[in-house]
Design a protein around this motif. Structure first.
Motif, short mmCIF file in Angstrom:
data_model
loop_
_atom_site.label_atom_id
_atom_site.label_comp_id
_atom_site.label_asym_id
_atom_site.label_seq_id
_atom_site.Cartn_x
_atom_site.Cartn_y
_atom_site.Cartn_z
N ALA A 100 0.85 -1.28 -0.15
CA ALA A 100 0.34 -0.10 -0.15
C ALA A 100 1.05 1.13 0.03
CB ALA A 100 -1.25 -0.39 0.90
N LEU A 101 2.06 1.09 0.61
CA LEU A 101 2.74 2.35 0.46
C LEU A 101 3.72 2.26 -1.11
CD1 LEU A 101 4.18 2.09 4.29
CD2 LEU A 101 2.27 3.37 3.15
N SER A 102 3.90 2.19 -1.69
CA SER A 102 4.58 1.96 -2.61
C SER A 102 3.50 1.55 -4.11
CB SER A 102 5.13 0.93 -3.32
OG SER A 102 6.32 0.10 -2.07
N ILE A 153 12.52 2.12 -18.37
CA ILE A 153 12.59 1.29 -17.85
C ILE A 153 13.25 1.47 -16.82
CG2 ILE A 153 12.31 -1.60 -17.73
CD1 ILE A 153 10.79 -1.83 -20.14
N GLU A 154 14.80 1.17 -17.76
CA GLU A 154 15.77 1.71 -16.31
C GLU A 154 15.83 3.11 -15.61
OE1 GLU A 154 19.43 2.88 -20.05
OE2 GLU A 154 18.87 0.25 -20.29
N GLY A 160 14.04 3.32 -8.41
CA GLY A 160 13.95 2.90 -7.38
C GLY A 160 12.56 2.87 -6.51
N ARG A 161 11.61 4.15 -7.20
CA ARG A 161 10.54 4.31 -6.99
C ARG A 161 9.47 4.02 -6.77
NH1 ARG A 161 11.08 10.60 -6.39
NH2 ARG A 161 8.96 10.50 -5.24
N VAL A 162 9.22 3.02 -7.79
CA VAL A 162 8.29 2.41 -8.41
C VAL A 162 8.67 0.73 -8.37
CG1 VAL A 162 7.12 4.38 -9.23
CG2 VAL A 162 7.97 2.88 -10.76
#
Length: 188
Positions: A100-102, A153-154, A160-162
């Motif tokens: 839920a936090l991501s 995508i890279e 690193g946020r999704v």
């Protein structure tokens, strides 16, 4: 968070729009590997419904690209737009059902964005917003959008946020080799 969180957090539209002046100047290949010079730009936001909660089309003066941003409630209006019949890249974005936090995102490309985004949206129940990146003059080729998909995508992995919902992560280095001959022939 406001309506513009997909653009602000994911940075996709901002990155792609930053390429516009370099592309106009005929320096597409160098813009991909070097930072673009900092100078002022005007980003025009067209509120299709007249409200900030509806379909939004972003563009830069003098650039033929378009970035369309919509929510699930305006998805039918997005599909009705002529821009989504063109070759482009799209992102589906929303909360991660497993955390839920991501946030979770799916990045895709297509010769006709309409056909693929409809299929992808049906396969992925997590998304709340979609971003479509295309051009008004059909200047994007399959090679361009494959490279952009791989690069986006890279960038998402690097930030690193999704969590990406993509099954594979194509390499932009391999995609760059396929795109380079097309770009170099246009620079001559």
């Amino acid at each position: 968070m406001g309506y513009f969180w997909p653009i602000r957090d994911f940075g996709i539209a901002r990155y792609y729009l930053s390429l516009a002046p370099a592309h106009r100047a005929g320096k597409w290949a160098t813009a991909m590997s070097h930072p673009v010079e900092a100078f002022g730009r005007t980003i025009q936001l067209f509120l299709v419904d007249g409200t900030p909660n509806g379909l939004i089309i972003a563009s830069i003066h003098g650039w033929t690209g378009s970035v369309l941003v919509e929510t699930q409630s305006t998805f039918a209006k997005l599909l009705a737009r002529p821009e989504v019949d063109r070759t482009g890249v799209y992102i589906l974005f929303g909360p991660d059902p497993k955390d839920a936090l991501s946030m979770r995102a799916y990045v895709g490309e297509a010769d006709s964005v309409r056909d693929r985004i409809t299929q992808s949206a049906g396969d992925r129940g997590f998304w709340e917003a979609a971003v479509v990146i295309t051009t008004s003059d059909e200047a994007l080729t399959k090679g361009h959008v494959r490279y952009l998909e791989a690069r986006l995508i890279e960038m998402a992995i690097s930030a690193g946020r999704v969590t990406l919902d993509n099954g594979q992560a194509p390499s932009s280095d391999k995609r760059r080799i396929a795109v380079t001959p097309v770009i170099s022939s246009r620079l001559r």
